[in-house]
Design a protein around this motif. Structure first.
Motif, short mmCIF file in Angstrom:
data_model
loop_
_atom_site.label_atom_id
_atom_site.label_comp_id
_atom_site.label_asym_id
_atom_site.label_seq_id
_atom_site.Cartn_x
_atom_site.Cartn_y
_atom_site.Cartn_z
N ALA A 120 4.70 -2.13 -1.84
CA ALA A 120 5.64 -3.25 -1.75
C ALA A 120 7.00 -2.94 -2.35
O ALA A 120 8.01 -3.46 -1.88
CB ALA A 120 5.05 -4.48 -2.45
N ASP A 121 7.05 -2.09 -3.40
CA ASP A 121 8.30 -1.90 -4.13
C ASP A 121 8.84 -0.47 -4.08
O ASP A 121 10.04 -0.28 -3.87
CB ASP A 121 8.12 -2.31 -5.60
N LEU A 122 7.97 0.52 -4.28
CA LEU A 122 8.46 1.90 -4.29
C LEU A 122 8.97 2.34 -2.93
O LEU A 122 10.04 2.94 -2.81
CB LEU A 122 7.37 2.85 -4.77
N ALA A 123 8.18 2.06 -1.90
CA ALA A 123 8.51 2.56 -0.56
C ALA A 123 9.88 2.06 -0.11
O ALA A 123 10.65 2.80 0.52
CB ALA A 123 7.43 2.16 0.43
N ARG A 124 10.22 0.82 -0.43
CA ARG A 124 11.49 0.27 0.05
C ARG A 124 12.69 0.81 -0.70
O ARG A 124 13.83 0.58 -0.31
CB ARG A 124 11.46 -1.25 -0.01
N THR A 125 12.47 1.54 -1.81
CA THR A 125 13.58 2.18 -2.53
C THR A 125 13.78 3.62 -2.08
O THR A 125 14.59 4.33 -2.67
CB THR A 125 13.33 2.16 -4.05
N GLY A 126 13.04 4.04 -1.06
CA GLY A 126 13.21 5.39 -0.56
C GLY A 126 12.33 6.42 -1.23
O GLY A 126 12.55 7.63 -1.07
N VAL A 127 11.33 5.98 -1.99
CA VAL A 127 10.39 6.89 -2.63
C VAL A 127 9.19 7.08 -1.71
O VAL A 127 8.61 6.10 -1.23
CB VAL A 127 9.94 6.35 -4.01
N THR A 128 8.82 8.33 -1.47
CA THR A 128 7.65 8.63 -0.65
C THR A 128 6.40 8.58 -1.51
O THR A 128 6.37 9.15 -2.61
CB THR A 128 7.77 10.03 -0.03
N VAL A 129 5.39 7.87 -1.05
CA VAL A 129 4.14 7.72 -1.79
C VAL A 129 3.05 8.51 -1.07
O VAL A 129 2.82 8.33 0.12
CB VAL A 129 3.72 6.23 -1.90
N ARG A 130 2.39 9.39 -1.81
CA ARG A 130 1.30 10.21 -1.28
C ARG A 130 0.04 9.88 -2.08
O ARG A 130 0.05 9.94 -3.30
CB ARG A 130 1.66 11.69 -1.42
N GLU A 131 -1.05 9.49 -1.39
CA GLU A 131 -2.28 9.11 -2.09
C GLU A 131 -3.32 10.22 -1.99
O GLU A 131 -3.55 10.78 -0.92
CB GLU A 131 -2.84 7.82 -1.49
N VAL A 132 -3.94 10.52 -3.14
CA VAL A 132 -4.97 11.56 -3.22
C VAL A 132 -6.14 11.02 -4.04
O VAL A 132 -5.92 10.46 -5.13
CB VAL A 132 -4.42 12.85 -3.88
N PRO A 133 -7.39 11.15 -3.57
CA PRO A 133 -8.53 10.71 -4.37
C PRO A 133 -8.65 11.50 -5.66
O PRO A 133 -8.15 12.63 -5.77
CB PRO A 133 -9.73 10.97 -3.45
N ALA A 134 -9.33 10.92 -6.65
CA ALA A 134 -9.49 11.58 -7.94
C ALA A 134 -10.12 12.95 -7.81
O ALA A 134 -9.76 13.90 -8.52
CB ALA A 134 -10.33 10.70 -8.87
N ARG A 135 -11.06 13.10 -6.89
CA ARG A 135 -11.75 14.38 -6.71
C ARG A 135 -11.00 15.34 -5.80
O ARG A 135 -11.46 16.43 -5.51
CB ARG A 135 -13.17 14.14 -6.17
N GLY A 136 -9.82 14.94 -5.33
CA GLY A 136 -9.02 15.83 -4.51
C GLY A 136 -9.34 15.71 -3.03
O GLY A 136 -9.84 14.68 -2.60
N PRO A 137 -8.99 16.76 -2.25
CA PRO A 137 -8.66 18.12 -2.70
C PRO A 137 -7.29 18.22 -3.35
O PRO A 137 -6.33 17.59 -2.90
CB PRO A 137 -8.70 18.92 -1.40
N TRP A 138 -7.22 19.04 -4.42
CA TRP A 138 -5.98 19.28 -5.15
C TRP A 138 -5.52 20.72 -4.89
O TRP A 138 -6.32 21.64 -4.88
CB TRP A 138 -6.17 19.07 -6.65
N SER A 139 -4.22 20.89 -4.71
CA SER A 139 -3.65 22.22 -4.51
C SER A 139 -2.15 22.13 -4.74
O SER A 139 -1.58 21.03 -4.80
CB SER A 139 -3.92 22.74 -3.09
#
Length: 382
Positions: A120-139
């Motif tokens: 609702a708030d971050l995306a409209r300020t031009g910030v890209t949001v990337r969601e990752v589960p706690a278990r990853g995959p992380w890299s």
């Protein structure tokens, strides 16, 4: 001046009881009350010299906040900035760090309020949001381009655990800050700053204060510049904690070590009793040796806490469990002295209808186990 809370020899229980309190003074109360002032006396008169750090106005500071911030900061290992709720703390952090064009990594399976704020708030300020589960995959590729990585471990409500030290090292390679939502663990269960994270954020409404009677949150960091930025932002937007809530929280903090010990004991006893129950599936608690997150949790957590999860066949079974129990209440939030059940699907979490987040309270273990098992047995007979 508050009692120094940096004494390395102090244990958890001692810090909880003593940190943030005034030195003993004859005639003074052992535990002073909250300070409700808005304006304060200013220096200027001949008999009122300037005092470094003195509060001038209630929006910029309050002695009740300061005492609690000193106490929580000593447990986290950084400077604490207090906010009126956990969401106020998280949103302040997410406003303070990213700029338009930046990327923030958030937990895909963490607290839904954080994801809602981002959408609702971050995306409209031009910030890209990337969601990752706690278990990853992380890299490195997953974190590439991020300025901030927010971890939630154990994740709420799924209770997956991620390796804070490993992910902090990975984030440093790509130039990102790491913040850890430590609400479920508390600083007595896990110290993210010692594991390499840059920031700790938490809802103190839950286990940290633990009496289900106030809303508070905080951000702690070892970075003085970020702490100053958060305080300045708090003053500008007026996200101010109430002095009475801060006083209640500081009072409650004295028993944190004792409460967490009993809650973890009760969680262990309940999980042992529920593992073989015919109605219970997908039982998860980081303290269970067979839990998928147990190895990581055992390496980085100092205690496993009182929150666990399981699934019953459907929503009706959850309602019947509470109805048949003499000790359980159905309520959202967790970490209080009363044992509670929260059916998370009703709040929009992507979980099964019978998914239960169970918060073990401070009741006697034998009473609690007997009550919960009897209630489940009654549901099974219906």
């Amino acid at each position: 001046m508050v009692v120094s809370s940096g004494a390395a020899e102090w244990g958890d229980g001692t810090r909880c009881v003593h940190a943030g309190h005034e030195p003993p003074r004859t005639g003074a109360p052992l535990r002073p009350g909250p300070v409700f002032a808005a304006p304060y006396h200013l220096a200027g008169a001949e008999d009122m010299p300037a005092v470094p750090g003195a509060v001038e106005y209630g929006r910029s500071g309050n002695p009740s906040w300061t005492a609690l911030e000193e106490s929580i900061g000593s447990l986290d290992g950084g400077q604490c900035v207090l906010f009126p709720s956990g969401m106020a703390a998280i949103s302040a952090l997410l406003r303070a760090v990213p700029r338009p064009g930046d990327t923030v990594v958030l937990p895909a399976d963490g607290y839904y309020g954080t994801r809602n704020f981002a959408a609702a708030d971050l995306a409209r300020t031009g910030v890209t949001v990337r969601e990752v589960p706690a278990r990853g995959p992380w890299s490195d590729e997953v974190l590439a381009g991020a300025c901030l990585v927010l971890l939630e471990t154990p994740a709420n409500p799924g209770l997956d655990v991620c390796d804070i030290a490993a992910l902090s090292a990975m984030a440093r390679r790509v130039g990102a800050l790491v913040a850890v939502d430590n609400t479920t663990a508390t600083p007595l269960g896990q110290r993210p700053l010692e594991l390499g994270a840059d920031v700790v954020v938490a809802s103190d409404t839950k286990a940290l204060t633990g009496h289900s009677d106030l809303l508070l949150g905080h951000v702690s960091t070892a970075d003085p510049e970020l702490a100053d930025r958060l305080r300045a932002g708090r003053g500008r937007d007026g996200s101010l904690p109430g002095p009475f809530e801060a006083w209640l929280a500081h009072r409650s903090l004295s028993t944190l070590d004792l409460r967490l010990a009993r809650q973890a004991e009760n969680a262990a006893a309940l999980c042992a009793a529920l593992e073989g129950h015919p109605l219970v599936t997908n039982l998860r608690w980081p303290g269970l040796p067979g839990d998928p997150s147990h190895a990581v949790a055992r390496a980085q957590m100092r205690r496993f806490g009182g929150v666990f999860r399981f699934e019953l066949p459907d929503a009706s079974c959850v309602s019947q469990l509470v109805r048949r129990s003499s000790l359980l209440a159905e309520a959202t939030s967790f970490g209080g002295v009363h044992s509670t059940v929260d059916r998370r699907a009703q709040w929009g979490d992507a979980v099964a209808p019978g998914f239960v987040r169970f918060s073990a309270g401070c009741e006697d273990s034998d009473d609690l186990v007997r009550d919960v098992v009897a209630a489940l047995d009654g549901v099974a007979r219906d």
